[in-house]
Design an enzyme around this catalytic site. Sequence first.
Site, PDB file in Angstrom:
ATOM      1  N   ASP A 162       0.869  -1.183   0.000  1.00 24.84           N
ATOM      2  CA  ASP A 162       0.000   0.000   0.000  1.00 24.84           C
ATOM      3  C   ASP A 162       0.902   1.227   0.000  1.00 24.84           C
ATOM      4  O   ASP A 162       1.928   1.238   0.681  1.00 24.84           O
ATOM      5  CB  ASP A 162      -0.893  -0.016   1.260  1.00 24.84           C
ATOM      6  CG  ASP A 162      -2.069   0.947   1.164  1.00 24.84           C
ATOM      7  OD1 ASP A 162      -1.824   2.160   0.990  1.00 24.84           O
ATOM      8  OD2 ASP A 162      -3.218   0.503   1.279  1.00 24.84           O
ATOM      9  N   LYS A 164     -12.839   1.214 -13.692  1.00 24.68           N
ATOM     10  CA  LYS A 164     -13.156  -0.135 -13.186  1.00 24.68           C
ATOM     11  C   LYS A 164     -13.505  -1.058 -14.347  1.00 24.68           C
ATOM     12  O   LYS A 164     -13.091  -2.219 -14.392  1.00 24.68           O
ATOM     13  CB  LYS A 164     -14.332  -0.068 -12.200  1.00 24.68           C
ATOM     14  CG  LYS A 164     -14.002   0.616 -10.886  1.00 24.68           C
ATOM     15  CD  LYS A 164     -13.056  -0.242 -10.068  1.00 24.68           C
ATOM     16  CE  LYS A 164     -12.562   0.456  -8.828  1.00 24.68           C
ATOM     17  NZ  LYS A 164     -11.476  -0.260  -8.165  1.00 24.68           N
ATOM     18  N   THR A 194     -21.022   0.582  -9.955  1.00 21.88           N
ATOM     19  CA  THR A 194     -21.093   1.813 -10.725  1.00 21.88           C
ATOM     20  C   THR A 194     -20.864   1.548 -12.224  1.00 21.88           C
ATOM     21  O   THR A 194     -21.128   2.420 -13.041  1.00 21.88           O
ATOM     22  CB  THR A 194     -20.088   2.844 -10.146  1.00 21.88           C
ATOM     23  OG1 THR A 194     -20.427   4.120 -10.604  1.00 21.88           O
ATOM     24  CG2 THR A 194     -18.669   2.544 -10.534  1.00 21.88           C
ATOM     25  N   LYS A 243     -11.025   6.146  -5.331  1.00 14.88           N
ATOM     26  CA  LYS A 243     -12.448   5.786  -5.365  1.00 14.88           C
ATOM     27  C   LYS A 243     -13.434   6.945  -5.335  1.00 14.88           C
ATOM     28  O   LYS A 243     -14.630   6.722  -5.155  1.00 14.88           O
ATOM     29  CB  LYS A 243     -12.747   4.833  -4.207  1.00 14.88           C
ATOM     30  CG  LYS A 243     -12.486   5.449  -2.843  1.00 14.88           C
ATOM     31  CD  LYS A 243     -13.023   4.586  -1.718  1.00 14.88           C
ATOM     32  CE  LYS A 243     -12.752   5.189  -0.367  1.00 14.88           C
ATOM     33  NZ  LYS A 243     -13.283   4.448   0.753  1.00 14.88           N
ATOM     34  N   ARG A 300     -28.698  14.925  -6.915  1.00 12.09           N
ATOM     35  CA  ARG A 300     -27.278  14.995  -7.277  1.00 12.09           C
ATOM     36  C   ARG A 300     -27.128  14.462  -8.708  1.00 12.09           C
ATOM     37  O   ARG A 300     -27.668  13.400  -9.030  1.00 12.09           O
ATOM     38  CB  ARG A 300     -26.467  14.126  -6.311  1.00 12.09           C
ATOM     39  CG  ARG A 300     -24.975  14.088  -6.591  1.00 12.09           C
ATOM     40  CD  ARG A 300     -24.223  13.342  -5.496  1.00 12.09           C
ATOM     41  NE  ARG A 300     -24.548  11.926  -5.427  1.00 12.09           N
ATOM     42  CZ  ARG A 300     -24.015  11.070  -4.565  1.00 12.09           C
ATOM     43  NH1 ARG A 300     -23.144  11.499  -3.658  1.00 12.09           N
ATOM     44  NH2 ARG A 300     -24.364   9.794  -4.561  1.00 12.09           N
ATOM     45  N   SER A 305     -16.996  -2.413  -9.178  1.00 13.09           N
ATOM     46  CA  SER A 305     -18.051  -1.631  -8.533  1.00 13.09           C
ATOM     47  C   SER A 305     -19.352  -1.729  -9.320  1.00 13.09           C
ATOM     48  O   SER A 305     -19.342  -1.840 -10.557  1.00 13.09           O
ATOM     49  CB  SER A 305     -17.612  -0.164  -8.469  1.00 13.09           C
ATOM     50  OG  SER A 305     -18.701   0.656  -8.109  1.00 13.09           O
ATOM     51  N   TYR A 358     -14.184   7.296 -12.906  1.00 15.63           N
ATOM     52  CA  TYR A 358     -13.959   6.243 -11.906  1.00 15.63           C
ATOM     53  C   TYR A 358     -14.588   4.932 -12.383  1.00 15.63           C
ATOM     54  O   TYR A 358     -13.937   3.883 -12.403  1.00 15.63           O
ATOM     55  CB  TYR A 358     -14.550   6.655 -10.545  1.00 15.63           C
ATOM     56  CG  TYR A 358     -14.630   5.522  -9.560  1.00 15.63           C
ATOM     57  CD1 TYR A 358     -13.474   4.979  -8.993  1.00 15.63           C
ATOM     58  CD2 TYR A 358     -15.857   4.959  -9.200  1.00 15.63           C
ATOM     59  CE1 TYR A 358     -13.545   3.921  -8.096  1.00 15.63           C
ATOM     60  CE2 TYR A 358     -15.942   3.903  -8.310  1.00 15.63           C
ATOM     61  CZ  TYR A 358     -14.778   3.387  -7.759  1.00 15.63           C
ATOM     62  OH  TYR A 358     -14.855   2.326  -6.877  1.00 15.63           O
TER      63      TYR A 358
END
Length: 340
Positions: free
Chosen positions: A31, A152, A126, A84, A288, A124, A148
């Site tokens: 990391d 992915k 998403t 993220k 949003r 994700s 983002y």
Amino acid sequence: MRVLVTGGAGYIGSLAVWRLLALGHTVSVVDNLANGSLAAVQSAEDLAGRAADFVQADIRDTDLLIRLLRDVQPQAVLHFAGLKSVAESVALPLRYYDHNVQGSLSLLRAMQETAVRRIIFSSSATVYGQAARAPFAETSPIEPVNPYGRSKWMVEMMLRDFCAADPAFSAVALRYFNPVGAHPSGRLGEWVAGAPNNLLPYIIGVVQERFERVRIFGDDYPTPDGSGVRDYIHVLDLVEGHCAALQVGPGFSVYNLGTGIGYSVHEVIRAMQVACERAIPHEVVERRSGDVAISIADPARARHDLGWQAQYDLMAMCRDAWRFAEQHPNGYGRVAAGAS
Ligand code: NAD
Ligand code: UD1
């Protein structure tokens, strides 16, 4: 098993480190600490009663990864490392393609070089498009609407192509729905510096009086109470999904990790009010941009193939998230870099 965990000092990765150690696996963590903390790795070790190896490094450094993989010789890589924030990815798209796509490419190159042939990748929900209708199955239309999400999806395609070229390679993309919650001890969880974009960390910020009130983004969606509905999943369930995915055979596979149950913003606020035993001020504001009305998983494939099913309900998610927040009002604190 020997397992390398990228991003193991972050929210989900540190819980995975704890669980892998507790199950008796040998764990190495890499990391760069851009959004993680050594204190999280330390807590994972304390909770499991066993130690992991930690290397502070960036996954875009392929040569370093090759040396690390040669040294560790893992049977599997759990790949959590990445950025993220949807909003940040819109403002700084190249940063996202660099860390998320280039970082994953670097990792795959190093794995190819060292003949490490199993990866589990944090994808994700998403990636599902606005055209998809909930509940989303893995076969639902894909059309990510921000950098983002596209990063992915690009990594998923890269993994698919790589598996096609090497029949011995196993890659599992896990599409998380909305991960929340913490270790029930309150020692491992999520803390967001600044104003969080996601609902649960924001609600917690309001309870901690860091923010005045929760803004509910729209109450005119076609949902029972008009607010957005999401499939929140306890991070412990998510981690179990990774453990189950370690058994998947060669080839590329993709699984939704969600409960199959949706909760509205109002329902989450009410559950958190019970969990923290106080009223949470809130108001309805404009929708949003980029939000869908409903995002819920169809988790049937994971249940069928992995024998995995989420166990925890919304109250457990809120109670555990709140316990961590109470114990860590300022997060883990930034731990000085000092790689070992
Ligand atoms: P996190 O930010 O807490 O953890 C990510 C970790 O990766 C951090 O510790 C960070 O320091 C490290 N990292 C980032 N870039 C790196 C790089 N180039 N080299 C080495 N380390 C690097 O995030 P998280 O919530 O634990 O998410 C883990 C993964 O799951 C991410 O890939 C994220 O995109 C994905 N995901 C998260 C959610 C969510 O809501 N939390 C939802 C879907 C998917
Ligand atoms: C968001 C991201 C998604 C990402 C996911 C990670 C967007 C558009 N989508 O999804 O790409 O994978 O986080 O978990 O950013 N809400 C409020 N007030 C708030 C925050 C959120 O009302 O302050 C509402 C949202 O409108 C939504 C629900 O709460 O209906 C959940 O929001 P959030 O936690 O941001 O998750 P997603 O929108 O599902």
